[in-house]
Scaffold this motif. Structure first.
Motif, PDB file in Angstrom:
ATOM      1  N   UNK A 196    -125.326  -8.082  -4.275  1.00  3.79           N
ATOM      2  CA  UNK A 196    -126.433  -7.316  -4.834  1.00  3.79           C
ATOM      3  C   UNK A 196    -125.927  -6.263  -5.818  1.00  3.79           C
ATOM      4  N   UNK A 197    -124.855  -5.563  -5.430  1.00  4.12           N
ATOM      5  CA  UNK A 197    -124.339  -4.485  -6.274  1.00  4.12           C
ATOM      6  C   UNK A 197    -123.792  -5.012  -7.598  1.00  4.12           C
ATOM      7  N   UNK A 198    -123.243  -6.225  -7.592  1.00  9.04           N
ATOM      8  CA  UNK A 198    -122.662  -6.794  -8.804  1.00  9.04           C
ATOM      9  C   UNK A 198    -123.681  -7.519  -9.664  1.00  9.04           C
ATOM     10  N   UNK A 199    -124.917  -7.635  -9.170  1.00 15.18           N
ATOM     11  CA  UNK A 199    -125.941  -8.326  -9.924  1.00 15.18           C
ATOM     12  C   UNK A 199    -125.874  -9.835  -9.829  1.00 15.18           C
ATOM     13  N   UNK A 200    -125.071 -10.362  -8.893  1.00 13.57           N
ATOM     14  CA  UNK A 200    -124.963 -11.807  -8.735  1.00 13.57           C
ATOM     15  C   UNK A 200    -126.186 -12.399  -8.045  1.00 13.57           C
ATOM     16  N   UNK A 201    -126.971 -11.564  -7.389  1.00 15.59           N
ATOM     17  CA  UNK A 201    -128.186 -12.027  -6.713  1.00 15.59           C
ATOM     18  C   UNK A 201    -129.172 -10.874  -6.619  1.00 15.59           C
ATOM     19  N   UNK A 202    -130.449 -11.208  -6.511  1.00 15.26           N
ATOM     20  CA  UNK A 202    -131.477 -10.191  -6.326  1.00 15.26           C
ATOM     21  C   UNK A 202    -131.951 -10.135  -4.886  1.00 15.26           C
ATOM     22  N   UNK A 203    -131.700 -11.203  -4.139  1.00 12.10           N
ATOM     23  CA  UNK A 203    -131.993 -11.235  -2.705  1.00 12.10           C
ATOM     24  C   UNK A 203    -130.912 -12.069  -2.039  1.00 12.10           C
ATOM     25  N   UNK A 204    -130.489 -11.649  -0.850  1.00  7.98           N
ATOM     26  CA  UNK A 204    -129.438 -12.364  -0.124  1.00  7.98           C
ATOM     27  C   UNK A 204    -129.883 -12.578   1.318  1.00  7.98           C
ATOM     28  N   UNK A 205    -129.782 -13.824   1.768  1.00  9.70           N
ATOM     29  CA  UNK A 205    -130.002 -14.136   3.172  1.00  9.70           C
ATOM     30  C   UNK A 205    -128.642 -14.045   3.846  1.00  9.70           C
ATOM     31  N   UNK A 206    -128.477 -13.068   4.733  1.00  8.62           N
ATOM     32  CA  UNK A 206    -127.178 -12.792   5.337  1.00  8.62           C
ATOM     33  C   UNK A 206    -127.291 -12.848   6.849  1.00  8.62           C
ATOM     34  N   UNK A 207    -126.311 -13.471   7.498  1.00  9.73           N
ATOM     35  CA  UNK A 207    -126.331 -13.534   8.951  1.00  9.73           C
ATOM     36  C   UNK A 207    -125.131 -14.277   9.479  1.00  9.73           C
ATOM     37  N   UNK A 208    -125.228 -14.746  10.726  1.00  9.78           N
ATOM     38  CA  UNK A 208    -124.110 -15.454  11.354  1.00  9.78           C
ATOM     39  C   UNK A 208    -124.637 -16.373  12.439  1.00  9.78           C
ATOM     40  N   UNK A 209    -123.874 -17.429  12.707  1.00  9.46           N
ATOM     41  CA  UNK A 209    -124.295 -18.432  13.689  1.00  9.46           C
ATOM     42  C   UNK A 209    -123.117 -18.862  14.551  1.00  9.46           C
ATOM     43  N   UNK A 210    -123.408 -19.216  15.789  1.00 10.69           N
ATOM     44  CA  UNK A 210    -122.412 -19.754  16.714  1.00 10.69           C
ATOM     45  C   UNK A 210    -123.101 -20.727  17.658  1.00 10.69           C
ATOM     46  N   UNK A 211    -122.510 -21.892  17.855  1.00 12.43           N
ATOM     47  CA  UNK A 211    -123.076 -22.883  18.763  1.00 12.43           C
ATOM     48  C   UNK A 211    -122.329 -22.891  20.092  1.00 12.43           C
ATOM     49  N   UNK A 212    -123.014 -23.357  21.129  1.00 15.02           N
ATOM     50  CA  UNK A 212    -122.325 -23.680  22.374  1.00 15.02           C
ATOM     51  C   UNK A 212    -122.015 -25.170  22.348  1.00 15.02           C
ATOM     52  N   UNK A 213    -120.806 -25.522  22.743  1.00 11.21           N
ATOM     53  CA  UNK A 213    -120.412 -26.924  22.802  1.00 11.21           C
ATOM     54  C   UNK A 213    -119.285 -27.074  23.799  1.00 11.21           C
ATOM     55  N   UNK A 214    -119.040 -28.316  24.222  1.00 13.20           N
ATOM     56  CA  UNK A 214    -117.919 -28.570  25.126  1.00 13.20           C
ATOM     57  C   UNK A 214    -116.607 -28.148  24.479  1.00 13.20           C
ATOM     58  N   UNK A 215    -116.441 -28.468  23.193  1.00  9.31           N
ATOM     59  CA  UNK A 215    -115.200 -28.144  22.502  1.00  9.31           C
ATOM     60  C   UNK A 215    -114.967 -26.635  22.460  1.00  9.31           C
ATOM     61  N   UNK A 216    -115.996 -25.879  22.083  1.00 10.53           N
ATOM     62  CA  UNK A 216    -115.842 -24.424  22.031  1.00 10.53           C
ATOM     63  C   UNK A 216    -115.540 -23.867  23.419  1.00 10.53           C
ATOM     64  N   UNK A 217    -116.220 -24.385  24.442  1.00  8.07           N
ATOM     65  CA  UNK A 217    -116.026 -23.884  25.801  1.00  8.07           C
ATOM     66  C   UNK A 217    -114.593 -24.121  26.279  1.00  8.07           C
ATOM     67  N   UNK A 218    -114.041 -25.299  25.995  1.00  8.84           N
ATOM     68  CA  UNK A 218    -112.668 -25.588  26.420  1.00  8.84           C
ATOM     69  C   UNK A 218    -111.660 -24.769  25.637  1.00  8.84           C
ATOM     70  N   UNK A 219    -111.873 -24.614  24.331  1.00  7.14           N
ATOM     71  CA  UNK A 219    -110.976 -23.779  23.531  1.00  7.14           C
ATOM     72  C   UNK A 219    -110.970 -22.342  24.048  1.00  7.14           C
ATOM     73  N   UNK A 220    -112.149 -21.814  24.322  1.00 12.70           N
ATOM     74  CA  UNK A 220    -112.247 -20.445  24.822  1.00 12.70           C
ATOM     75  C   UNK A 220    -111.628 -20.324  26.213  1.00 12.70           C
ATOM     76  N   UNK A 221    -111.835 -21.333  27.036  1.00 11.30           N
ATOM     77  CA  UNK A 221    -111.294 -21.340  28.395  1.00 11.30           C
ATOM     78  C   UNK A 221    -109.770 -21.236  28.386  1.00 11.30           C
ATOM     79  N   UNK A 222    -109.119 -21.938  27.475  1.00 11.02           N
ATOM     80  CA  UNK A 222    -107.658 -21.963  27.449  1.00 11.02           C
ATOM     81  C   UNK A 222    -107.061 -20.734  26.770  1.00 11.02           C
ATOM     82  N   UNK A 223    -107.839 -20.033  25.943  1.00 14.28           N
ATOM     83  CA  UNK A 223    -107.286 -18.878  25.239  1.00 14.28           C
ATOM     84  C   UNK A 223    -107.598 -17.543  25.913  1.00 14.28           C
ATOM     85  N   UNK A 224    -108.641 -17.500  26.731  1.00 15.58           N
ATOM     86  CA  UNK A 224    -109.100 -16.177  27.187  1.00 15.58           C
ATOM     87  C   UNK A 224    -108.201 -15.564  28.255  1.00 15.58           C
TER      88      UNK A 224
END
Length: 370
Positions: free
Chosen positions: A185-213
């Motif tokens: 917005x400050x640089x004038x590259x856009x006049x409106x920005x849709x900004x946010x974040x997403x995360x899914x639950x999945x078997x793969x994510x659950x196992x990765x988190x399980x082994x690292x936590x």
């Protein structure tokens, strides 16, 4: 080391004019607001017929079936994180309606993530390894294995033709996306920005988190979801009239072992850039990761602001560890609190996000919602 991509202090600060949420409370920001203000616990037992995760419970979005939510067209090979983001963007655009101030070409999208879809990446890799030949894979699944698939699908499905960016930032991704959006917005590259974040639950994510936590995060319950915000320049009179919050500043820092000093310095920096004193902060939202990192975050912020200030922000524990989506949900929770009786108009709120991978981030918001 300090990283900052906030809009220059001399530029008009961006404002949040609309938002949406797809969360373990359900689809839609109204369900999120009701659930988060009530502190409703969303954890539930995993259906072993559907999931092969190592955990017994998770905080899942109730009834989130892609074809039921988005229809059959274009969803046959869509993965879960893409579906979450596409749904949240759909709801955000419906909420903003014809009040948008920008054309399709002037509307940007910035989406925070951890890695995109770990499940899609692993499924595609597995197919290559198990097939008679490495290239015997389903080509329709290839886009899902690319980190920026969700952002790209949001733009295609909703005709967003401005800058399209994916930011892989882990737990702080929502604030990194907010900072990047402010820069557009400050640089004038856009006049409106849709900004946010997403995360899914999945078997793969659950196992990765399980082994690292490790033992430090043994009690972690994983969650999922997406929150999106419409950002517009504050120098647009109509946008300022509709503002729910003003983004005063966003900053991030890195740390090696103890996040305490980095978080304290980040708080100092964001307050200085925002032009407010610590005594002016009405509420502080903590990210609350499991284990010693979360304990250290709360210790530092309590020493600076006091328990009463931290207690004014709705707790995010009831929706589980939503990883990349966590900071975006924290902003949504503060917007929910801003609409309650007794919240002073123009109150300053601080969002803190700490990731155990060595990054902290903070954002200062001025809540303008009635």
């Amino acid at each position: 080391m300090t990283l900052s991509a906030s809009a220059p202090a001399t530029a008009t600060r961006p404002v949040i004019t609309a938002w949406s949420a797809v969360s373990p409370y359900g689809i839609g920001k109204d369900r999120f607001v009701a659930g988060v203000l009530a502190g409703q616990d969303t954890r539930s037992p995993l259906d072993r017929g559907q999931w092969a995760a190592p955990d017994s419970h998770a905080c899942l979005i109730p009834g989130f079936e892609l074809r039921e939510v988005l229809g059959k067209k274009g969803t046959r090979s869509m993965d879960r994180v893409t579906g979450l983001a596409v749904t949240a963007v759909r709801d955000l655009l419906e909420d903003s309606g014809d009040r948008r101030t920008a054309s399709d070409e002037e509307t940007a999208l910035v989406l925070g993530t951890t890695t995109g879809s770990a499940q899609s990446m692993m499924d595609f890799t597995r197919a290559s390894l198990e097939g008679d030949k490495p290239f015997y894979v389903d080509p329709s699944l290839m886009p899902n294995a690319v980190m920026n698939c969700a952002a790209g699908q949001c733009a295609i499905r909703h005709s967003l033709k401005g800058p399209n960016t994916t930011i892989a930032g882990g737990r702080v991704a929502g604030l990194s996306a907010l900072s990047y959006a402010a820069g557009l917005l400050a640089s004038g590259r856009a006049r409106a920005v849709l900004s946010g974040a997403a995360e899914e639950f999945s078997d793969a994510r659950a196992w990765l988190d399980h082994h690292r936590r490790g033992e430090d995060g043994a009690d972690t319950v994983l969650g999922e979801g997406c929150a999106m915000f419409m950002l517009e320049s504050g120098d647009v009179p109509d946008a300022r009239d509709r503002a729910l919050a003003e983004v005063l500043a966003v900053q991030s820092r890195v740390y090696a072992d103890d996040p305490g000093d980095a978080l304290s310095g980040c708080v100092d920096g964001v307050l200085r850039r925002a032009g407010v004193d610590a005594r002016d902060v009405w509420a502080v939202s903590t990210s609350g990761p499991a284990g010693s990192v979360g304990e250290r975050e709360r210790e530092v912020l309590t020493a600076r602001f006091g328990e009463e200030v931290l207690g004014r922000a709705p707790a995010m524990t009831p929706v589980g560890d939503t990883a990349a989506a966590s900071a975006a949900f924290q902003i949504g929770a503060l917007l929910a609190a801003a609409g309650q009786p007794g919240t002073p108009r123009g109150a300053v709120a601080l969002v803190s996000s700490v990731d155990d991978n060595g990054v902290v981030a903070c954002a200062a918001l001025r809540l303008t919602a009635h």
